[in-house]
Each structure stands twice: as structure tokens, then as C-alpha cells.
Write an enzyme that holds these catalytic residues in place. Sequence first.
Site, PDB file in Angstrom:
ATOM      1  N   LYS A 189      54.007 -29.039  24.451  1.00 53.07           N
ATOM      2  CA  LYS A 189      53.301 -27.930  23.785  1.00 53.07           C
ATOM      3  C   LYS A 189      52.175 -27.510  24.724  1.00 53.07           C
ATOM      4  CE  LYS A 189      50.204 -26.616  21.398  1.00 53.07           C
ATOM      5  NZ  LYS A 189      49.283 -25.554  21.920  1.00 53.07           N
ATOM      6  N   GLU A 264      43.435 -38.068  26.529  1.00 51.36           N
ATOM      7  CA  GLU A 264      42.558 -37.749  27.663  1.00 51.36           C
ATOM      8  C   GLU A 264      41.547 -36.740  27.154  1.00 51.36           C
ATOM      9  OE1 GLU A 264      42.172 -38.610  30.756  1.00 51.36           O
ATOM     10  OE2 GLU A 264      43.749 -40.112  30.598  1.00 51.36           O
ATOM     11  N   CYS A 298      37.498 -31.932  33.357  1.00 51.47           N
ATOM     12  CA  CYS A 298      36.994 -33.012  32.498  1.00 51.47           C
ATOM     13  C   CYS A 298      36.250 -34.079  33.300  1.00 51.47           C
ATOM     14  CB  CYS A 298      38.112 -33.630  31.681  1.00 51.47           C
ATOM     15  SG  CYS A 298      39.467 -34.249  32.676  1.00 51.47           S
ATOM     16  N   GLU A 399      29.777 -32.070  26.084  1.00 45.04           N
ATOM     17  CA  GLU A 399      30.535 -31.451  27.164  1.00 45.04           C
ATOM     18  C   GLU A 399      30.372 -29.927  27.096  1.00 45.04           C
ATOM     19  OE1 GLU A 399      34.925 -31.645  26.969  1.00 45.04           O
ATOM     20  OE2 GLU A 399      34.816 -32.466  28.986  1.00 45.04           O
TER      21      GLU A 399
HETATM   22  P1  NAD Z   1      41.710 -28.235  22.470  1.00 47.49           P
HETATM   23  O1  NAD Z   1      41.458 -29.669  22.385  1.00 47.49           O
HETATM   24  O2  NAD Z   1      41.435 -27.396  21.273  1.00 47.49           O
HETATM   25  O3  NAD Z   1      43.236 -27.922  22.890  1.00 47.49           O
HETATM   26  C1  NAD Z   1      43.993 -28.675  23.812  1.00 47.49           C
HETATM   27  C2  NAD Z   1      45.454 -28.638  23.373  1.00 47.49           C
HETATM   28  O4  NAD Z   1      45.568 -29.205  22.077  1.00 47.49           O
HETATM   29  C3  NAD Z   1      46.032 -27.222  23.247  1.00 47.49           C
HETATM   30  O5  NAD Z   1      47.402 -27.242  23.576  1.00 47.49           O
HETATM   31  C4  NAD Z   1      45.870 -26.932  21.775  1.00 47.49           C
HETATM   32  O6  NAD Z   1      46.764 -25.956  21.291  1.00 47.49           O
HETATM   33  C5  NAD Z   1      46.157 -28.280  21.159  1.00 47.49           C
HETATM   34  N1  NAD Z   1      45.549 -28.495  19.850  1.00 47.49           N
HETATM   35  C6  NAD Z   1      44.417 -27.943  19.360  1.00 47.49           C
HETATM   36  N2  NAD Z   1      44.206 -28.361  18.094  1.00 47.49           N
HETATM   37  C7  NAD Z   1      45.226 -29.191  17.783  1.00 47.49           C
HETATM   38  C8  NAD Z   1      45.560 -29.922  16.620  1.00 47.49           C
HETATM   39  N3  NAD Z   1      44.812 -29.894  15.525  1.00 47.49           N
HETATM   40  N4  NAD Z   1      46.693 -30.662  16.648  1.00 47.49           N
HETATM   41  C9  NAD Z   1      47.467 -30.717  17.744  1.00 47.49           C
HETATM   42  N5  NAD Z   1      47.200 -30.029  18.867  1.00 47.49           N
HETATM   43  C10 NAD Z   1      46.082 -29.286  18.897  1.00 47.49           C
HETATM   44  O7  NAD Z   1      40.949 -27.714  23.666  1.00 47.49           O
HETATM   45  P2  NAD Z   1      40.585 -26.229  23.959  1.00 47.49           P
HETATM   46  O8  NAD Z   1      40.362 -25.345  22.782  1.00 47.49           O
HETATM   47  O9  NAD Z   1      41.643 -25.806  24.889  1.00 47.49           O
HETATM   48  O10 NAD Z   1      39.153 -26.470  24.568  1.00 47.49           O
HETATM   49  C11 NAD Z   1      38.100 -26.957  23.743  1.00 47.49           C
HETATM   50  C12 NAD Z   1      37.263 -27.899  24.515  1.00 47.49           C
HETATM   51  O11 NAD Z   1      38.023 -29.032  24.901  1.00 47.49           O
HETATM   52  C13 NAD Z   1      36.772 -27.346  25.815  1.00 47.49           C
HETATM   53  O12 NAD Z   1      35.683 -26.546  25.686  1.00 47.49           O
HETATM   54  C14 NAD Z   1      36.497 -28.593  26.581  1.00 47.49           C
HETATM   55  O13 NAD Z   1      35.254 -29.118  26.248  1.00 47.49           O
HETATM   56  C15 NAD Z   1      37.548 -29.519  26.114  1.00 47.49           C
HETATM   57  N6  NAD Z   1      38.658 -29.628  27.059  1.00 47.49           N
HETATM   58  C16 NAD Z   1      38.777 -30.782  27.731  1.00 47.49           C
HETATM   59  C17 NAD Z   1      39.797 -30.919  28.628  1.00 47.49           C
HETATM   60  C18 NAD Z   1      39.971 -32.163  29.390  1.00 47.49           C
HETATM   61  O14 NAD Z   1      40.707 -32.184  30.370  1.00 47.49           O
HETATM   62  N7  NAD Z   1      39.358 -33.257  28.981  1.00 47.49           N
HETATM   63  C19 NAD Z   1      40.696 -29.890  28.834  1.00 47.49           C
HETATM   64  C20 NAD Z   1      40.552 -28.715  28.115  1.00 47.49           C
HETATM   65  C21 NAD Z   1      39.538 -28.615  27.205  1.00 47.49           C
END
Ligand code: NAD
Length: 496
Positions: A189, A264, A298, A399
Amino acid sequence: MTAELKTMKREDVLRSGPYPMLIGGKEVPSISGKTFATFDPSNGRKLADVYEAGPEDVERAVAAAHGAFHGPWRGVLPRDRSRMLLELARLLESRVEALSWLECYDAGKPIAASRAWLAGAPSTLEYYAGILLGLAGETLEVSDRTLLDFTMREPLGVCGLIVPWNFPLSIALLKMAPALAAGNCVVVKPSEVTPLSTVELGSLIAEAGFPPGVVNIVNGPGDPVGMALVRDPRVAKVSFTGGTATGKTIFREAAATVKRLTLELGGKSASLVFADANLDKAVGVAYTDMVRNSGQVCGACTRLLLEESIADAFLEALEAKLRALRIGLPGDPATEMGPLVSPTQLARVGDYLRIGGDEGARVQSYSDLRARPELAEGCYMAPTLIHDATNAMRVAREEIFGPVLTVMRFKGEDEAVRIANDSRYGLAACAFTGDASRAMRLARALSAGTVCINTGVRSSVDAPFGGFRESGVGKERGREALLDDTQVKNVRFGLN
Ligand code: NAD
């Protein structure tokens, strides 16, 4: 070599119709026909339509993966899995240039950086194609001599792989390669913000020789699409990269079916710079942590801890580099930093800059974007330092995920280590010192999944990466990721 590379325009790399899902070996639309749009963050314009999965599509994808796992994939020899991964690496290699442009447009990555990142993507597949051949159980000398006892390492079944937007294809591959190498089937996904390159990867799967259903890709928002994978009892494991808040929700939901998890999550890693360090090197790393992928990394060390006696000189050098930073359109090969990934992320980072100011820190930006009308429609943000912060402030504890570092000063090693470890996160840490004994003390004292001494935090496919505390569970990369995608079965064989 680089000089020969030509600009690929949007129409050169984009499909004409909506981007499909990959289910049971076929590129398909969603059953409902519903689509969502992705946007180019450099200008805010719509880039492409993507079919949005509904519950019935996720159901089909999981059923396809489940069927393949209990069907044709089961009998495939490790040697043949390895060959398929190598073939996929070869096919991917031939598409790296086009995929680099696709991520340039879909994620706003400067083309030079996008090329550099994706050039390394095939090696993820090659690494796991190699080490899967060494996957084995062991014979145990148990105390009961009437038994022959051995272990087997078996695949888990269906793995749900939930990918973020910051390194779309690279992270998808880091999850897919070990899962497939271990003999699992996957449902991927991608982030709804940056799905395009992963769909293109999907178009190579059949050609690489994978049977239908071994790799499936569904697109759409985290909840419900990702959440449907988390809740499905046929999904044995979820590997997720993204925000810590989302990770906690997934952790809770996965409990209902006692799923295996790799999480992660976020970071707020510290970089400690001592007076005896090579300051040029340390300045270079701090600069890179700010501007690489617009700070949306990250493992970036976003708390910059400077020993009092060198802090002013260090900051002067860093500020000079930041003022010279080339911010620009992602398609320009000279651009060093492009936009953030989305208006949502831009607003989120902007909120933190206001929070920092309200908390009493001095927030200073190093580029005047008002003088750049060509960037006005994009999600651009100037590199920014939050000076005079304390570790109690939200800007030091949460973060931010943008081109922003929070700067603090320390006196002596003990104070530096205390500040660095005082975080709910523990993804990585970095220390710069010319004293070898101190370096080894710090390697032991810093509480983080990756500790880098006299070098910036970089991960490579052949070394494990994963955080302590709220930065996550389990490891991605390295042999650990392969083992995490297997389960150990113990066989006790009666000899009498
Ligand atoms: P997110 O955690 O919302 O999304 C990451 C992935 O998870 C996406 O594919 C999203 O569709 C999916 N997702 C979201 N909610 C979900 C749920 N309830 N159940 C299952 N899957 C779900 O991250 P984001 O909106 O892309 O970014 C938000 C924050 O996350 C960023 O501002 C940043 O701080 C952090 N982030 C961290 C990393 C990392 O590598 N650690 C990467 C991207 C974002």
C-alpha cells in the site's frame, strides 16, 4: 555520463489514464471505478489520477496473495526466488532514469538527488537475492538424547507493506525484497501522496517471473485501505513506515489478530559536535540533514547539539552554506532543495516554526522565497534554524519533518549525552569528536538504533536500521529484516 542525461517531461513519464492497482498478476481498475488525484508539489497542479481501492479491492488483493502463498509460490525453490529478484533488479535498472523523473514530479525530489537515490534501488533486490540462499534452520543439541531436534525458518504468509511518501520506491523495495526473499507474498500500500513509482514497479513483476498474486499493490488512503490490511486475519505481518501516531494506531489494531509487526516510525535524532571535532565535516553533515529531501528524512539529526566553545563558529559556517543553498524547481539539475511533499506537510512544518517562536526560541530562515515568484505556487520552505532552544520545548521533542534543525548548546560530554538520550524517540544519533576514546564511550552511551561517529546518519541495505523506544519495532534492512520476515518452527524427531 550525467551530462548526457536529458530532461524527461511530465508527459514522457506519466501514463495517460488512471494508474491501476496490481491484483492477481493483472493491472486492474478499482471495482467502484473511483479515483483520486496526485499533485505536483512544485506547482500545486494535478499530476495523475489513481484508482482508489475499496474494501472489495483489498479483499481481492489479500485473497490473491493468500491463494498464491498456498498455491504456486510454495513450491518455488530459494534459487528460483533469488533469480526472480535478480531479474526484477535488472528490469528496474533499465527504468531508473524514468522512475527518477516520476518521483521528481510526484514527490518534488530534485532530479539529481532522485537519480542518486534510485540508482541504488536495484541493489536492495540484489542483496536479498544473495542472502536468501543462506537462510537455514539449525540442529540443536537438546538434553534428551532420544530426540533429534532441529529448527526450520518458514515464511509467514501474506505481508501487508504500508509505505510513506518520503522515499516511495526505495522504501517499498526495502519491504518487498526481504519479504519475497523469505518466501512470503505481499500486498503493498504506497502512500496516497506518492503512489506512481510503485505502480510502475508493479508493471515489472510478471516479466521478472513472479507468479500471479505473489505481489499485489492497492492504492488509497491509510484508513480504510491500509487499515483493512492491518485488520485482515489472513495478513500475517504488517511492515509500516510513517508517523509514530499512525504506528501506534496500527500497533493497537494489529493486536486483535496478534500480527507480526515491523514499525519504522519517527525520529528526533541528535548530532553531538565536540570542540575537538573536524568542524568542516560536522557542518557538512548538519547542512545535508537539513536540505536532503527537504529535511523529510526520518533518520536526519534534527537536534543539533553544539559544545559551547565552538557553537558560534559552527553556526557561522552552517549559515553561510544555507544562504548559498540552491532552492529551485525539482526538474532543474542544479537544484539542491525542492519543495516539501504537500501543502499539508508545508502547513505542519510552518506550525512548528510558530510553536518554536511562541516557546521562546529564535527562529531564523536563510532564504527569502518572496523574491522567487517562480516558486510561489509550490510547497517551498526556506531552510530554518531554531536557535536558543531547550530540550524541553516541543520543537526539540517532536518530529518536524522539514528543512529545520533545532539548535542547543552543551558543556561537556555528560550533558551532551543526557540531552541526546532525553527523547521518546531513539532512531539514530551522530557524534563528531577527534578523541577516539570519547568516540567509543559515546557509541556505548548513546541510546539509539543507529549511532554514527564522525559521519552522518545514512542507512544502507546491508546494515540493520530501526529505532529504539517510540521510533519503532524490529529492523528494516540487513539480515535482520530477512529473519523478521520468517518464523521459526521447532521439529522434535523421536529416535526410538
Ligand atoms: P502516515 O504515518 O500518516 O502515513 C504513512 C503510510 O501509512 C501511508 O501509506 C498512509 O496511507 C498509511 N496510513 C495512514 N494512516 C493509516 C492507518 N490508520 N492505517 C493504516 N495505514 C495508514 O504519514 P504521513 O501522513 O505520510 O506523514 C505524517 C508524518 O509522519 C510526517 O509528518 C512525518 O513526521 C512522519 N513520517 C515519518 C516517516 C519515516 O520515515 N519515519 C516517513 C513519512 C512520514
